[in-house]
Design an enzyme around this catalytic site. Structure first.
Site, PDB file in Angstrom:
ATOM      1  N   ARG A 199      25.643  73.443  67.461  1.00 17.37           N
ATOM      2  CA  ARG A 199      25.553  73.056  68.867  1.00 17.37           C
ATOM      3  C   ARG A 199      26.527  73.829  69.760  1.00 17.37           C
ATOM      4  NH1 ARG A 199      23.855  67.858  70.130  1.00 17.37           N
ATOM      5  NH2 ARG A 199      24.420  67.325  67.996  1.00 17.37           N
ATOM      6  N   CYS A 246       2.260  59.442  75.505  1.00 18.65           N
ATOM      7  CA  CYS A 246       1.927  58.017  75.598  1.00 18.65           C
ATOM      8  C   CYS A 246       2.921  57.151  74.840  1.00 18.65           C
ATOM      9  CB  CYS A 246       0.525  57.791  75.071  1.00 18.65           C
ATOM     10  SG  CYS A 246      -0.659  58.742  76.002  1.00 18.65           S
ATOM     11  N   GLU A 247       4.157  57.168  75.283  1.00 16.71           N
ATOM     12  CA  GLU A 247       5.198  56.313  74.717  1.00 16.71           C
ATOM     13  C   GLU A 247       6.198  56.030  75.843  1.00 16.71           C
ATOM     14  OE1 GLU A 247       6.648  56.394  71.060  1.00 16.71           O
ATOM     15  OE2 GLU A 247       5.131  57.701  70.158  1.00 16.71           O
TER      16      GLU A 247
END
Ligand SMILES: *Cc1c(COP(=O)(O)O)cnc(C)c1O
Length: 420
Positions: free
Chosen positions: A279, A345-346
């Site tokens: 990272r 769709c969540e």
């Protein structure tokens, strides 16, 4: 490096190096990932400079971003790789990282993977358990070779980070408990095909304080002394990755301060140091660029509905991660409060709630910052959405480094059985 260091606004318009993000968007179409080669190079050099007084090898944690162009950029600078699968070994080698700079981590390496890594002659296996060690010994013996190993030690310290990316507590699945380490090394010394080389530790990701690192490394230093008194030849300490980045306003210790702490804790051992940053090398070197699909006025709030979703960048849904969300063209507009959501769709497909963004309309470009690490690599085609392409910029040039697949590409991967 802040989220916007390499993606500054000039005349209200976001740039990366000498190119306007909107110019890339015209050609590539949104959503897409955009990386600054300059940012990656600078970040790597910061590690090199910070550790110039120590015998240290930076092994980029490939799982953070495994694009060939990213790996090749780092390979050219001399970086090694920390890998966790055969796929990542293959990616590292294909990008020009030599086998003798590859360390292999991961809790459940298969016989096939071990065989492959041994045949290449990698720098080190970071062994996570006794059964894994036995398997490595068996495969090495069958190949008439020796595997250089370090045990990954679980030092039982709290990394003070998100639970899903904390790995160094006794209850986590990772590594050999420090209390059992001496026994494990004695067993390893008795096994054929095994060369004890070092000790490895990785306590978690997105750490914002040096204290947990220092505590872990102090325990590791004591262990190295004990292992040497037990007669083991320990010449390498792999200190793992985990240094955090600024997503919002976190104050992260500099790589220089981190290096000084490593030296203070481990310097007296005269070991080669392996670093596994992921990272902290890539996170703020990339963004996800998206367009506003619609602005929806809900009953209680305004929604900025983007054409990028949780399948493109899952960190907000999975880790409750905060990413800055910035209008690419700020114009003369006012800030407004939005819930920023994707098309999947969540309900979990939400990038931010009640966030201030410059007032935007359908078609405007939005940048989701700090997306260079654990972004594209964790993306999927859930909802049969096309994987977002990746772009790398260097100076006044840009290149598509992974292109958007076609729908045919996706559908043809499925095979309809003969009885249908
Ligand atoms: C994930 C991981 C890393 C990289 O962690 P960052 O927080 O991205 O620096 C390094 N080593 C191991 C073993 C890992 O699992």
């Amino acid at each position: 490096m802040t989220p916007v260091s390499y993606f500054p606004h000039k005349n209200n318009e976001m740039y990366v190096d000498d190119i306007a993000i909107s110019d890339i968007a015209k050609q590539v179409k949104t959503p897409f990932y955009c990386y600054s080669s300059t940012a990656i190079e600078t970040s790597y050099q910061e590690y090199k400079n910070a550790f110039s007084a120590q015998d240290a090898l930076v092994c980029f944690a490939v799982k953070a971003n495994s694009n060939q162009a990213v790996l090749a950029t780092l390979a050219k600078l001399g970086s090694g790789a920390d890998v966790v699968s055969m796929g990542e070994i293959r990616r590292a080698i294909a990008a020009g990282i030599p086998a003798n700079k590859i360390v292999y981590s991961g809790v459940a390496k298969s016989q096939e993977e071990i065989h492959y890594a041994l045949s290449l002659g990698i720098l080190q296996f970071n062994v996570e358990s006794e059964p894994e060690l036995e398997l490595i010994s068996k495969v090495a013996t069958s190949l008439n070779t020796t595997a250089a190993i370090a045990f990954r030690i679980n030092p039982d310290v709290c990394a003070q980070t998100h639970a899903k990316i904390s790995t160094g507590k006794a209850e986590n699945k990772f590594g050999v408990p420090i209390s059992k380490a001496r026994i494990a090394y004695n067993q390893a010394a008795a096994l054929p095909g095994i060369k004890i080389q070092g000790v490895d530790v990785h306590i978690g990701s997105q750490l914002t304080s040096l204290a947990p690192f220092a505590e872990a490394y102090q325990r590791i230093a004591e262990l190295v002394t004990e292992l040497r008194s037990d007669g083991h030849d320990i010449s390498v300490v792999d200190v793992g990755g985990g240094l955090g980045i600024t997503y919002l306003d976190e104050v992260i210790p500099s790589k220089q301060t981190y290096a000084e702490m490593v030296k203070a804790q481990l310097g007296h051992l005269n070991c080669k140091i392996i670093l596994e940053p992921g990272r902290s090398l890539l996170g703020n070197a990339g963004i996800l660029v998206s367009s506003v699909a619609f602005v929806k006025n809900g009953e209680e709030r305004q929604f900025l509905m983007l054409d990028a979703g949780m399948n493109d960048l899952i960190r907000p849904s999975m880790y409750d991660a905060y990413h800055q969300i910035i209008a690419v063209n700020k114009g003369e507009r006012e800030l407004k409060t939005y819930d920023v959501v994707g098309p999947v769709c969540e309900t979990g497909d939400t990038f931010a709630k009640a966030r201030q963004v410059h007032e935007s309309d359908a078609g405007d470009l939005i940048a989701i910052m700090s997306s260079g690490a654990y972004g594209a690599v964790m993306s999927s085609s859930y909802n049969t959405r096309l994987l977002a392409p990746e772009v790398m910029v260097k100076g006044s040039e840009f290149a598509v480094i992974r292109k958007r697949p076609s729908y045919e590409d996706i559908i043809k991967q499925d095979i309809t059985p003969s009885w249908l």
